[in-house]
Design a protein around this motif. Sequence first.
Motif, PDB file in Angstrom:
ATOM      1  N   ALA A 137     -47.395  -7.514 132.832  1.00  0.00           N
ATOM      2  CA  ALA A 137     -47.444  -7.149 131.411  1.00  0.00           C
ATOM      3  C   ALA A 137     -47.803  -5.671 131.250  1.00  0.00           C
ATOM      4  CB  ALA A 137     -48.449  -8.032 130.681  1.00  0.00           C
ATOM      5  N   ALA A 138     -48.773  -5.194 132.031  1.00  0.00           N
ATOM      6  CA  ALA A 138     -49.191  -3.794 131.918  1.00  0.00           C
ATOM      7  C   ALA A 138     -48.088  -2.849 132.369  1.00  0.00           C
ATOM      8  CB  ALA A 138     -50.457  -3.560 132.742  1.00  0.00           C
ATOM      9  N   SER A 139     -47.315  -3.235 133.377  1.00  0.00           N
ATOM     10  CA  SER A 139     -46.195  -2.409 133.835  1.00  0.00           C
ATOM     11  C   SER A 139     -45.092  -2.367 132.781  1.00  0.00           C
ATOM     12  CB  SER A 139     -45.642  -2.953 135.156  1.00  0.00           C
ATOM     13  OG  SER A 139     -46.628  -2.961 136.171  1.00  0.00           O
ATOM     14  N   LEU A 140     -44.778  -3.517 132.206  1.00  0.00           N
ATOM     15  CA  LEU A 140     -43.741  -3.556 131.179  1.00  0.00           C
ATOM     16  C   LEU A 140     -44.145  -2.753 129.946  1.00  0.00           C
ATOM     17  CD1 LEU A 140     -42.588  -7.289 131.427  1.00  0.00           C
ATOM     18  CD2 LEU A 140     -41.290  -5.245 132.082  1.00  0.00           C
ATOM     19  N   HIS A 141     -45.435  -2.727 129.633  1.00  0.00           N
ATOM     20  CA  HIS A 141     -45.896  -1.931 128.503  1.00  0.00           C
ATOM     21  C   HIS A 141     -45.526  -0.464 128.700  1.00  0.00           C
ATOM     22  CE1 HIS A 141     -48.458  -0.285 125.369  1.00  0.00           C
ATOM     23  NE2 HIS A 141     -49.072   0.450 126.269  1.00  0.00           N
ATOM     24  N   LEU A 142     -45.806   0.086 129.875  1.00  0.00           N
ATOM     25  CA  LEU A 142     -45.464   1.482 130.130  1.00  0.00           C
ATOM     26  C   LEU A 142     -43.951   1.684 130.134  1.00  0.00           C
ATOM     27  CD1 LEU A 142     -48.035   2.504 132.898  1.00  0.00           C
ATOM     28  CD2 LEU A 142     -48.069   3.074 130.475  1.00  0.00           C
ATOM     29  N   ALA A 143     -43.212   0.700 130.643  1.00  0.00           N
ATOM     30  CA  ALA A 143     -41.751   0.811 130.611  1.00  0.00           C
ATOM     31  C   ALA A 143     -41.249   0.849 129.174  1.00  0.00           C
ATOM     32  CB  ALA A 143     -41.122  -0.351 131.371  1.00  0.00           C
ATOM     33  N   ARG A 144     -41.842   0.042 128.305  1.00  0.00           N
ATOM     34  CA  ARG A 144     -41.429   0.048 126.892  1.00  0.00           C
ATOM     35  C   ARG A 144     -41.747   1.380 126.224  1.00  0.00           C
ATOM     36  NH1 ARG A 144     -44.419  -4.909 126.825  1.00  0.00           N
ATOM     37  NH2 ARG A 144     -43.065  -6.666 127.385  1.00  0.00           N
TER      38      ARG A 144
END
Length: 666
Positions: A313-320
């Motif tokens: 979730a934290a990785s996807l947040h930065l990707a978004r």
Amino acid sequence: MVKNALRGIAADLRALGGSAPLRAAYEASKRTGFHAVLFRAETRRHHPAAPVALTNLLPLGDEARQRCLDDAGRVLHDGLRVFGGRVTTGVSTPWCTDPLTGRQWPAGEPWWRIDIRSEARLSDVKHIWEAARHRDLVVLSRAARLDTDGPWQDGLNDLLRSWCDECPPEQGVNWYSSLELALRAIAWNQILTLVGERLPHDVASAMDRLLLASARHLMVELPYTVSSMRNNHMLGDALGLILLSRMYPTAPRARWWARTGERMFATQQRRHFGPDGRMIEDSVSYHRFVLEMLTVRMLLGGAPSSVRRDLRAASLHLARLGVFDGDVPQYGDWDEGRVLASSGDPLDVSGSTALGLALCGERLPARWYAEFDELAWYAPAPDTTVDEVTWSLPARSSATTSGGIAVVDRGPWRVWFKVDGGASHGHADLTSVWITHNGRWLIADPGTGTYNGPLEVRNGLRTSAAHPVRRPDGQDQLVPHRAFRWLHAGRGHLGPPLDLPDRTILFGWHDAYERGERPVRVGRAVVVADEYVAIVEFADPQAAVGSWSLTVPLHPDVAVRNDTLVAGESKLHLFGLDGHEAVRGRSAPFAGWHSRTYGRWEPATWITAESRDDTVVWGLGTVAGPRPEPDALDGLGFEVTWSDSGASLAVTHLASGTVHHVRAPR
């Protein structure tokens, strides 16, 4: 003076909350000398380390190999990397040498007797701590593994031997912070994995002694950690205990370290992460920092399933937020904090994001393994038997939201709208808007400057007056207290994006000013069209304040000519801020600055404006228009309905009467 002291104590108690008694007892122990008993040196038998394989022995790809060797050469020739520069600390000067002043911190003094916070301190301790995290020693270890005939091993041996001689347990400033001990243990574990068998016996034995002393220190410091450091520090300290229990499984207290570390990590993890990938760390830098802690916990093995869930979730947040598409706003505190070692750009966060995705099972492009050291040295090798893959977020409209932030890509614009925040390392920036045009920054977050340097710089860059937010009667959203805490809190509420054929509209509001004699809620609509970006300001109740202040911090590379902003080949017209002023590089009061990395700041233009109107429309356009009017813009009307449960924006197409609603509940 007594009244001011009492006021300061009251503010401290309010900021610490229920943990104040424990923190008071800890401070009393330091001042009465009881710390000398708690942190007395032990003479137990040393146990040889059994390093845990956190790093690959060889990188995935020749590009990472060459980057490592080039970086190792700079380490030996120019010094250790600290905040965008190289310093001689540890390389040609003692490890207690302050990079800023060239003077030395007390070397033979117990750490609790060293002043790192008052105005009488030697310098900003962050600089010496950054060198002492020993990530560059990991780089030398990698180089020694890659090139056994090079100077890398001898250089590494000298650095480790001088460290062990000059920094005995509990002596000197480099033993002050438990987090620094934990990060150094992670680095040393990698050194032992890569070249442990080639280290001289005396160096390896000294490292064992200091690592075991670090585990004891982490345990004794728990009262301070749990009372004052319920953020990344608690996660890092816990991670250090887990790692050291694995490195020294036969040590008498190893099981205690493991149980305590796992319990601390799980407790802080539950309060640290949200399901949408946000953290209590309201900072891009600290998001990366904690993301790398989750990565290490995964690499250690045996991690609960919640670690993988939060890592993804934290990785996807930065990707978004767009880290794979270019620069993102440097919101919140930034200090280049890392857990992993990389020879790449210290300002980049995409490599850590890519590693988080890889460890969660995502198939990533092969070129990323060549581009990012984080993948090259820490990720499992990709499956080369399958065809080349691409990776991207699921298809979306021109806007996406994540963790209280909306991002819009339309025409030449990229716009970030940060409505909510977190409790740790954040700035007073609720409803900030940051803008790029054709990839060039226009409105940019001003950065951090310093933590422990001049307070006017620290507060000058983290308060609302440094951010593109509205301030009723010149108030600050949070009001700073000391270097890291705030006297107040605020929450922002972001509605879903409204994606129209010719425009994208965002809406959000916050409650940071719902205090004092004249409480007011502040809202914003952000309208992004091909020709312009406009901000429509709202307040509830109207006319609740006397005047409104606004700062628009521009990137240092933006020039201002009357109402025109010039960034490279782009010329943008500023509209709706009649009578604005521009300040650049002013020292007193501190304003008109930009900090690209910790400890440095340079002049940048801040546009400031005052207004007595509750509703204002302003923005940037590629043409001189549109002509804004109260509650209306370019054929659209705007109206906000406020209630106890939140706010709702009605967007009316004035020609057709069509109405769209965007709700942002509390």
